[in-house]
Design a protein around this motif. Structure first.
Motif, PDB file in Angstrom:
ATOM      1  N   ALA A 242     -15.200  -2.524   3.876  1.00 44.16           N
ATOM      2  CA  ALA A 242     -14.629  -1.463   3.035  1.00 44.16           C
ATOM      3  C   ALA A 242     -13.518  -0.721   3.771  1.00 44.16           C
ATOM      4  CB  ALA A 242     -15.718  -0.481   2.611  1.00 44.16           C
ATOM      5  N   MET A 243     -13.759  -0.448   5.058  1.00 44.15           N
ATOM      6  CA  MET A 243     -12.714   0.228   5.825  1.00 44.15           C
ATOM      7  C   MET A 243     -11.477  -0.662   5.954  1.00 44.15           C
ATOM      8  SD  MET A 243     -14.499   2.471   8.803  1.00 44.15           S
ATOM      9  CE  MET A 243     -15.686   1.324   9.460  1.00 44.15           C
TER      10      MET A 243
ATOM     11  N   ALA B  65      -9.631  -0.787   2.663  1.00 37.81           N
ATOM     12  CA  ALA B  65      -8.925   0.461   2.365  1.00 37.81           C
ATOM     13  C   ALA B  65      -7.607   0.513   3.128  1.00 37.81           C
ATOM     14  CB  ALA B  65      -9.797   1.663   2.718  1.00 37.81           C
ATOM     15  N   LEU B  66      -7.659   0.153   4.405  1.00 38.50           N
ATOM     16  CA  LEU B  66      -6.439   0.139   5.210  1.00 38.50           C
ATOM     17  C   LEU B  66      -5.409  -0.835   4.630  1.00 38.50           C
ATOM     18  CD1 LEU B  66      -7.265   0.134   9.016  1.00 38.50           C
ATOM     19  CD2 LEU B  66      -5.730   1.625   7.770  1.00 38.50           C
TER      20      LEU B  66
ATOM     21  N   GLN C 250      -5.148  -2.101   1.613  1.00 35.64           N
ATOM     22  CA  GLN C 250      -4.612  -1.680   0.319  1.00 35.64           C
ATOM     23  C   GLN C 250      -3.583  -0.565   0.493  1.00 35.64           C
ATOM     24  OE1 GLN C 250      -8.250  -0.690  -1.586  1.00 35.64           O
ATOM     25  NE2 GLN C 250      -8.580  -2.748  -2.395  1.00 35.64           N
ATOM     26  N   TYR C 251      -3.863   0.321   1.425  1.00 36.80           N
ATOM     27  CA  TYR C 251      -2.910   1.416   1.650  1.00 36.80           C
ATOM     28  C   TYR C 251      -1.567   0.861   2.116  1.00 36.80           C
ATOM     29  CZ  TYR C 251      -0.539   5.383   3.643  1.00 36.80           C
ATOM     30  OH  TYR C 251       0.408   6.320   3.931  1.00 36.80           O
TER      31      TYR C 251
ATOM     32  N   VAL D 123      -0.402  -2.194   1.664  1.00 38.34           N
ATOM     33  CA  VAL D 123       0.212  -2.942   0.564  1.00 38.34           C
ATOM     34  C   VAL D 123       0.927  -1.982  -0.380  1.00 38.34           C
ATOM     35  CG1 VAL D 123      -0.317  -4.258  -1.528  1.00 38.34           C
ATOM     36  CG2 VAL D 123      -1.287  -4.946   0.646  1.00 38.34           C
ATOM     37  N   TYR D 124       0.347  -0.803  -0.578  1.00 41.73           N
ATOM     38  CA  TYR D 124       1.000   0.183  -1.436  1.00 41.73           C
ATOM     39  C   TYR D 124       2.245   0.755  -0.753  1.00 41.73           C
ATOM     40  CZ  TYR D 124       1.960   4.993  -2.601  1.00 41.73           C
ATOM     41  OH  TYR D 124       2.591   6.166  -2.854  1.00 41.73           O
TER      42      TYR D 124
ATOM     43  N   LEU E 228       4.283  -0.582   1.494  1.00 39.66           N
ATOM     44  CA  LEU E 228       5.426  -1.477   1.705  1.00 39.66           C
ATOM     45  C   LEU E 228       6.220  -1.666   0.412  1.00 39.66           C
ATOM     46  CD1 LEU E 228       3.682  -4.305   3.736  1.00 39.66           C
ATOM     47  CD2 LEU E 228       5.338  -2.699   4.633  1.00 39.66           C
ATOM     48  N   GLU E 229       7.458  -2.194   0.539  1.00 42.84           N
ATOM     49  CA  GLU E 229       8.198  -2.534  -0.681  1.00 42.84           C
ATOM     50  C   GLU E 229       7.519  -3.719  -1.355  1.00 42.84           C
ATOM     51  OE1 GLU E 229      11.340  -3.195   2.083  1.00 42.84           O
ATOM     52  OE2 GLU E 229      10.069  -1.510   2.592  1.00 42.84           O
ATOM     53  N   ARG E 230       7.849  -3.899  -2.637  1.00 37.30           N
ATOM     54  CA  ARG E 230       7.077  -4.837  -3.433  1.00 37.30           C
ATOM     55  C   ARG E 230       7.098  -6.263  -2.881  1.00 37.30           C
ATOM     56  NH1 ARG E 230       7.833  -5.060  -9.775  1.00 37.30           N
ATOM     57  NH2 ARG E 230       9.152  -6.884  -9.519  1.00 37.30           N
TER      58      ARG E 230
ATOM     59  N   ALA F 137       5.099  -6.549   0.168  1.00 41.92           N
ATOM     60  CA  ALA F 137       3.690  -6.359  -0.190  1.00 41.92           C
ATOM     61  C   ALA F 137       3.107  -7.651  -0.755  1.00 41.92           C
ATOM     62  CB  ALA F 137       3.549  -5.232  -1.203  1.00 41.92           C
TER      63      ALA F 137
ATOM     64  N   THR G  20       0.045  -9.621   0.826  1.00 42.42           N
ATOM     65  CA  THR G  20      -1.155  -9.871   0.026  1.00 42.42           C
ATOM     66  C   THR G  20      -1.531 -11.343   0.062  1.00 42.42           C
ATOM     67  OG1 THR G  20      -0.506  -8.067  -1.419  1.00 42.42           O
ATOM     68  CG2 THR G  20      -2.196  -9.534  -2.244  1.00 42.42           C
TER      69      THR G  20
ATOM     70  N   ARG H 299      -1.184  -1.738  -7.288  1.00 40.97           N
ATOM     71  CA  ARG H 299      -1.415  -1.496  -5.862  1.00 40.97           C
ATOM     72  C   ARG H 299      -1.536  -0.013  -5.534  1.00 40.97           C
ATOM     73  NH1 ARG H 299       4.016  -2.422  -2.762  1.00 40.97           N
ATOM     74  NH2 ARG H 299       5.433  -1.692  -4.342  1.00 40.97           N
TER      75      ARG H 299
ATOM     76  N   VAL I 102      -6.159   1.706  -4.658  1.00 39.61           N
ATOM     77  CA  VAL I 102      -6.595   2.430  -3.465  1.00 39.61           C
ATOM     78  C   VAL I 102      -7.498   3.586  -3.861  1.00 39.61           C
ATOM     79  CG1 VAL I 102      -5.822   3.574  -1.369  1.00 39.61           C
ATOM     80  CG2 VAL I 102      -4.406   1.832  -2.401  1.00 39.61           C
TER      81      VAL I 102
ATOM     82  N   ALA J 245     -13.285   5.999   2.242  1.00 37.48           N
ATOM     83  CA  ALA J 245     -13.765   4.786   2.913  1.00 37.48           C
ATOM     84  C   ALA J 245     -14.022   5.079   4.382  1.00 37.48           C
ATOM     85  CB  ALA J 245     -12.763   3.655   2.765  1.00 37.48           C
ATOM     86  N   PHE J 246     -13.128   5.850   4.987  1.00 38.67           N
ATOM     87  CA  PHE J 246     -13.287   6.105   6.419  1.00 38.67           C
ATOM     88  C   PHE J 246     -14.317   7.181   6.728  1.00 38.67           C
ATOM     89  CE2 PHE J 246      -9.989   3.195   6.973  1.00 38.67           C
ATOM     90  CZ  PHE J 246     -10.064   2.793   8.288  1.00 38.67           C
TER      91      PHE J 246
END
Lengths: 359, 348
Positions: A183-184, A187-188, A190-191, A193-194, A196-198, A201, A205, B195, B199, B330-331
């Motif tokens: 999960a950690m 989360a990292l 996904q963050y 990926v959000y 970065l530019e498309r 990303a 991915t 995206r 999150v 999450a953290f």
């Protein structure tokens, strides 16, 4: 609520010496069960069929008649490009990565005596993804993404190992700790990926899901060199791991030195997974399912190292064939197919075990 | 062979029967309300440009300058959404833990969030769904199917165990994630909005989202409140529950339905946020004991508090950029889960 940590193979009533031996001279007797030989032959045939399909199917595929020429290195024109630059390396990498993952999973499952003790569950993929993502965000271009993935994978596994408090032995704790670490990592990832530019990303991915597009001969060399380096060592400890599955006390008594064999096995397994991740990104579920399938093919005990490697190779080539030829989605990362198919298989496996009252 | 048991939570300030003393409860309620108020205040005060408490009061009184007013008012929607999502997730977690008698039950771990996400993504990609109401309507069936599936897989064979359900949830989540990735990767325009949403974030949304999901959340919450006594009976075992005149099957079905409504509402509003539904019920049990009627009330107070504080942390640690609340939970949540694993007893 009962939990057992026995491997999922049906336990044999008594520990008999395997029936068949391949005897070489006076000192060497290689155990060979008929079921294993049959399984091996069957897998090999399937793998060859999948490989031929990979090279010949589709719009760019080679004409089957030209295959022998291409394999000998004198393909011409379009075929030459397709074979040398596109599908040849991709196929070689797929077999290598699949075999590495299958072998890695078999080693892990044998050592942990736990069907869930596989790189997927103990945070390898999530860690690799997070490592790759951080590299892509923080140090674009300076640190190779593959190296970040390696560091992340090893870090995540270490974190799971420490946080269970019992190493990789207890399936219940392993699963939950693995989910927490995953999960950690997710989360990292996904963050990033959000953030970065498309286009970047999208590339990230794909890598994070495990992809075989645009692989080169140098990737193939990397994975096969690691496999060749590791193979003799695994052959050496295979027998000891087999005995080790009876439990530490018995194998101590039989002189198998289980601790040494296990330590070596874990190191080899991590090296294999790491090599696979560095070449293709974390491809899901091959390491988990290949040893299980190999076990079911032969119904025997022991780690089934060779069969697991072969099964892993076959699974990945088959999944990659889907990724290349299915018109469903355009050129998806192969890891998405293995995630879907492997996940479904895992669900089926779990239900079966639970019906039998295991885990 | 070993059995995994999780210690029954015993609250401080509870009498031997497990019922909390009224005076103590009142005190705890006041404390929880104050904590929520502090979180609400922090949520409108802090951000990439912090305002003082005095400035916020001026805004509320209408005497602040236009800039400050704009800044503070821009934080209203995310605050309101944080309250709603935190409440939904925490109450859903409490319900699920009560219904399955499984201390690890949680919308995120049991695949309900993934189900909601998958059907939302599918609807966005192929049916052109957009806007909060559409999303909400599509999130519901996905969440419900996922929830039922996980329970079916997890209860195969003899008896359900804590780990089985979680494992079934993990498997289903993996398969659904594969599907989601496939869709989003092959459709760049869906990928773009996805995206951010995946999150889990409170920012960048307006009141429309809140109004769209509110009815579903309200129905789920009312249903949950009606289930308190049934859950208390269920905690004593099915046979005892029947003897007490309760209907275990109805309690389970109602609990699952309410939890699904609440999780789907939260997921549609702010994205799939994990661990809030896991952590809050545990904290609540440690504080006020095992009576579900009390647990539900406190979950509803503490859930928003936790989520808002996580959001404030996310807004302030990386100024001027923001960490989304999903990363922060999450953290905070994962280490809590890891600590809980170490405390599982009776394992080999």
């Amino acid at each position: 609520m009962t939990l057992t940590t026995e491997p999922t193979a049906p336990a044999r009533e008594s520990v008999k010496a395997p029936r068949g031996y391949l005897v070489v001279g006076r000192a060497v007797a290689v155990p060979m069960r008929r079921a294993s030989v049959l399984a091996f032959a069957g897998l090999l045939v399937l793998l060859l069929a999948a490989a031929v399909a990979t090279l010949t199917w589709g719009r760019l595929g080679l004409d089957p008649a030209d295959l022998p020429a291409a394999l000998l290195g004198d393909a011409q024109g379009k075929d030459r490009f397709v074979f040398n630059r596109l599908r040849g390396p991709r196929l070689t990498v797929a077999i290598g990565v699949g075999a590495a993952l299958g072998l890695s999973g078999a080693l892990f499952q044998s050592v942990t005596r736990n069907p869930l003790g596989s790189p997927d569950v103990i945070g390898l993929s999530a860690g690799a993804g997070a490592g790759a993502a951080i590299c892509a965000l923080m140090f674009p271009g300076t640190i190779p993404v593959a190296l970040g993935a390696l560091i992340g994978a090893v870090a995540a596994m270490a974190l799971v190992y420490v946080s269970t408090g019992t190493g990789f032995r207890n399936p219940a704790r392993l699963v939950i700790a693995g989910i927490g670490v995953a999960a950690m990592g997710a989360a990292l990832t996904q963050y990033v990926v959000y953030a970065l530019e498309r286009d970047k990303a999208s590339v990230l991915t794909a890598y994070v899901n495990g992809s075989l597009t645009a692989r080169s001969w140098s990737d193939a060399t990397t994975i096969w060199l690691v496999l060749l380096a590791v193979a003799p060592l695994t052959a050496l400890i295979s027998r000891r791991l087999d005995i080790g599955e009876m439990g530490d006390d018995i194998s101590e008594g039989l002189g198998a030195e289980p601790k040494k064999a296990k330590t070596l096995a874990v190191i080899l397994a991590i090296a294999l997974s790491a090599a696979a991740v560095s070449v293709s990104g974390p491809i899901a579920f091959i390491a988990l399912t290949a040893p299980q399938i190999a076990r079911r093919l032969t119904r025997g005990s022991g780690p089934h190292l060779l069969l697991s490697a072969l099964t892993g190779g076959l699974l990945l080539v088959a999944a990659d064939l889907c990724a290349q030829q299915l018109p469903l989605f355009d050129d998806l990362p192969v890891g998405i197919y293995t995630m879907a198919i492997g996940g479904a298989y895992l669900g089926h496996l779990l239900v079966r075990e639970w019906r039998r009252g295991v885990l | 062979m070993a059995t995994t048991t999780v210690a029954p939570p015993s609250g401080t300030g509870t009498s031997r029967s497990g019922a909390a003393r009224p005076a103590f409860l009142l005190l705890m309620t006041v404390a929880a309300v104050v904590a929520l108020a502090v979180a609400l205040g922090a949520s409108v005060m802090f951000g990439s440009r912090s305002t003082s408490f005095g400035e916020v009061l001026d805004v509320l009184g209408g005497s602040a300058d236009a800039n400050v007013t704009a800044i503070v008012e821009s934080r209203y929607p995310r605050t309101v959404l944080g309250v709603l999502a935190g409440l939904c997730l925490a109450v859903a977690g409490t319900l699920m833990q009560g219904v399955s008698r499984n201390p690890l039950a949680e919308p995120g771990l049991l695949g309900i969030n993934a189900g909601a996400s998958a059907s939302t993504v599918a609807a966005t990609a192929w049916l052109g769904a957009s806007g909060a109401t559409d999303t909400m309507l599509w999130a519901l069936p996905g969440a419900l199917i996922a929830g039922v599936l996980v329970h079916v897989i997890g209860s195969a064979g003899t008896g359900t165990s804590v780990v089985r359900l979680v494992l079934a949830g993990a498997v289903l989540t993996a398969v659904l994630m594969a599907f989601i990735q496939a869709v989003t990767l092959s459709k760049p325009q869906v990928f773009d909005s996805y995206r951010y949403w995946v999150v889990g974030a409170l920012g960048g949304r307006d009141f429309d989202v809140f109004w769209s999901v509110l009815p579903f959340a309200a129905v789920g919450l009312l249903l949950a409140l009606a289930l308190g006594p049934g859950l208390n009976a269920l905690a004593l075992g099915d046979a005892t529950a029947v003897a007490l005149g309760s209907n275990p099957a109805r309690t389970r079905g109602g609990g699952l339905l309410a939890a699904t409504l609440l999780s789907a509402a939260a997921t549609a509003a702010v994205g799939p946020i994990a661990f809030v539904g896991l952590a809050v019920p545990h904290v609540v049990r440690a504080l006020v004991g095992v009576d579900f009627r009390v647990q539900l009330l406190f979950s509803a107070l503490l859930g928003p508090t936790l989520l808002l504080l996580a959001d404030v942390i996310g807004r302030t640690v990386m100024r001027p950029s923001e960490l989304m609340v999903g990363v922060v939970t999450a953290f905070i949540g994962a280490p809590a889960l890891l600590i809980a694993v170490r405390r599982m007893r009776g394992t080999t």
